[in-house]
Design a protein around this motif. Structure first.
Motif, short mmCIF file in Angstrom:
data_model
loop_
_atom_site.label_atom_id
_atom_site.label_comp_id
_atom_site.label_asym_id
_atom_site.label_seq_id
_atom_site.Cartn_x
_atom_site.Cartn_y
_atom_site.Cartn_z
N ILE A 107 0.85 -1.19 0.00
CA ILE A 107 0.00 0.00 0.00
C ILE A 107 0.89 1.24 0.00
CG2 ILE A 107 -1.75 1.29 1.29
CD1 ILE A 107 -2.71 -1.44 2.34
N ARG A 109 2.21 5.13 0.46
CA ARG A 109 2.06 6.12 1.54
C ARG A 109 1.22 7.31 1.09
NH1 ARG A 109 7.12 9.40 4.45
NH2 ARG A 109 5.86 11.05 5.38
N PRO A 114 -4.34 4.91 0.19
CA PRO A 114 -4.35 4.68 1.63
C PRO A 114 -5.40 5.48 2.39
CG PRO A 114 -2.60 6.21 1.11
CD PRO A 114 -3.22 5.79 -0.21
N SER A 382 -2.12 11.64 3.52
CA SER A 382 -2.00 11.16 2.14
C SER A 382 -1.38 12.19 1.21
CB SER A 382 -3.37 10.77 1.61
OG SER A 382 -4.20 11.92 1.50
N ASN A 395 -3.90 9.06 5.75
CA ASN A 395 -3.43 7.88 5.02
C ASN A 395 -3.31 6.68 5.96
OD1 ASN A 395 -1.26 8.96 6.47
ND2 ASN A 395 0.26 8.41 4.93
N TYR A 398 -2.26 3.07 5.07
CA TYR A 398 -0.86 2.70 4.86
C TYR A 398 -0.41 1.61 5.82
CZ TYR A 398 4.19 3.51 4.15
OH TYR A 398 5.54 3.37 3.88
N ASP A 399 -1.06 1.49 6.96
CA ASP A 399 -0.68 0.48 7.94
C ASP A 399 -1.34 -0.89 7.69
OD1 ASP A 399 1.34 1.15 9.62
OD2 ASP A 399 0.10 2.04 11.17
#
Length: 536
Positions: A107, A109, A114, A382, A395, A398-399
């Protein structure tokens, strides 16, 4: 227990603790703190003040949070602690298979991939609807005023603002992130310097709409339409239907008793469980001297072991394989504790990332208190700003992982592992107060250090915040602040830790704390950033 006789306080910090009779607010920006104080003086309560501060922070510290953020809160009202999870879910049309088909291996950043549903405006409304006193729109007036008239940019904010511009100038040309520049730079692409006056008129219009509609405009009305239109124009996944379906969740806080004091966090998807587990591991060891190398070593190893569980088990609680209660059970904790050896070990716990966050604490003359945190994640999130609104989309996605068997694998309508964690302290059913610490994956590590400074090492609140900190980075590597004594560094090196001295002050967290004291409150704010504690 932290010292209750003020004559016994060491006052070794660069600042002294602050006392208040009626109310107190603490956060990372002076203007935001003053907004909260003014709300209290108008007859608002701690909840009203928290919302006003949070809204103001989206204007005066946009580098760490925004209107498109997520938020979490712990609220003490009438001898009871309430928890609010204001994190958003992934869009209904987004999953691992969709991104794999588009050629993604991970994914990204930046950009729209995200972006998850922003939870912050809904969290503000939910807090007010349950506990607020003043009219909702009143709470946004300070933020709107600063956005229209302009505010003086502080030194820390200016530094991170400039850093963000450099990142987006590299990643944004020809992409959807180009919308960041019209809002956050001048016509020449420059960001404000410390001491400059900056206006954010789009923020003002958006906050006015949120205040006037109790956030419905953001999830159902014109703001939702603006988000939906822009995202769809650029082939994103967030739709208006995702915004309409969003509801913040009232949850039961989770806690442990640590040496007679109750430490409270929010349950997953937040990482507060890591702080609780690390503290519970440490409770099995004697800890009386803050300068003892063995104690420091055990703290670090406890954090690594807790992160190992956190990275393998924490996600949206609806998708967890193991309950928080089991992860905090005595047999599980003992098994973890038994793994700690006299020398540093690599538990293959993972590699924490950096992040950006704002935290605030409030207290009023009725005994109500709030521990509140909100964040876009990794600076401006984001990098996508919805044109004409000032809404910088987070965002948090992203995790997520694209690995099929990962606990945090991307799925529709799922909340990601979340870094931001407010905390609260109580004893024998009575509130002590709120505290929190910003900076991504440093947060649970900072919670452990602050709690032990208070209750193991008998520091006053300000000294507990000012003491030098360490941060586990990965493997056997830890970072320490430049003012860490050399004998501490040498002692940790001798135990096998890979110690790096870091000049990045913000990575060690920025904390605030308010505690009940005699007939009022005692509080402390962070020396590592532009922070303020204000009383009335």
């Amino acid at each position: 227990m932290f010292k209750t006789n003020i004559r016994d306080y060491p006052f070794t910090s660069r600042r002294e603790v602050v006392f208040a009779k009626n109310g107190m607010v603490a956060t990372s920006q002076q203007l935001a703190a003053e907004a909260g104080r003014d709300i209290l003086k108008q007859g608002g309560n701690a909840i009203d003040a928290a919302i006003a501060i949070a809204a103001c922070l989206t204007v005066v510290e946009p580098t760490s949070n925004g209107i498109g953020s997520d938020a979490f809160a712990l609220v003490w009202v009438k001898d009871r602690l309430y928890g609010l999870n204001g994190s958003g879910e992934t869009p209904a049309g987004l999953n691992r298979e969709v991104l794999k088909a588009l050629g993604y291996d991970a994914i990204p950043r930046f950009g729209l991939v995200p972006v998850t549903v922003p939870g912050t405006p809904g969290a503000w409304a939910a807090l007010w609807q349950r506990f607020g006193k003043l009219p909702f729109h009143t709470l946004f007036e300070p933020a709107i005023k600063h956005a229209i008239e302009g505010f003086i940019v502080s030194a820390t904010v200016a530094k991170y603002w400039e850093r963000a511009a450099k990142i987006y100038k590299t990643h944004a040309p020809g992409t959807v992130q180009e919308t960041w520049f019209p809002t956050f730079t001048d016509k020449d692409g420059n960001t404000p310097q410390a001491g400059d006056i900056w206006q954010l008129p789009d923020h003002a219009r958006t906050l006015e709409l949120i205040g006037r509609t109790e956030a419905r405009a953001f999830y159902e009305g014109v703001l939702a339409d603006a988000i939906d239109t822009y995202v769809q124009q650029h082939d994103g996944f967030l739709h208006k239907k995702d915004l309409e379906a969003y509801r913040p969740q009232w949850v039961e806080p989770i806690g442990i008793n640590y040496r007679g004091v109750d430490i409270w966090e929010l349950p997953p998807n937040g990482q507060g469980l890591i702080a609780l587990q690390a503290l519970k591991i440490m409770e099995g060891f004697p800890a009386k001297d803050a300068e003892d190398i063995t104690t420091l070593h055990r703290q670090i190893e406890s954090v690594k072991l807790a992160f190992k569980d956190g990275f393998s088990e924490i996600t949206d609680q609806r998708h967890m394989r193991i309950t928080p209660q089991r992860l905090l059970s005595e047999p599980h904790i003992k098994a973890k504790r038994d793994l700690i050896k006299p020398e540093a070990q690599d538990f293959l716990a993972g590699t924490p990332r950096t992040g950006g966050t704002v935290y605030l604490a409030t207290a009023d003359d009725e005994g109500n208190m709030v521990s509140f945190i909100q964040s876009n994640f990794m600076g401006f999130g984001s990098g996508v700003v919805v044109p004409g609104t000032g809404i910088a989309l987070q965002n948090r996605g992203y995790d997520f992982s694209l690995e099929e068997d990962h606990i945090n694998v991307l799925k529709p309508n799922k909340r990601a592992y979340h870094t931001i964690i407010p905390a609260f302290l109580s004893k024998n059913g009575k509130a002590l107060g709120p505290f929190g610490l910003m900076a991504g994956y440093m947060q649970p590590q900072g919670h452990l250090q602050v709690v032990m400074n208070l209750f193991d090492f008998d520091m006053d609140p300000q000294s507990a915040l000012d003491r030098y900190r360490w941060q586990w980075v990965e493997g056997k590597t830890i970072a320490v602040e430049p003012h860490t004594p050399q004998r501490i560094i040498d002692g940790l090196l001798a135990l096998g830790h890979d110690v790096k001295v870091s000049e990045v002050t913000g990575s060690f967290g920025r904390a605030q704390i308010i505690l009940r004291y005699k007939n009022g409150y005692i509080g402390a704010c962070e020396a590592r950033c532009d922070s303020a504690i204000v009383t009335y």
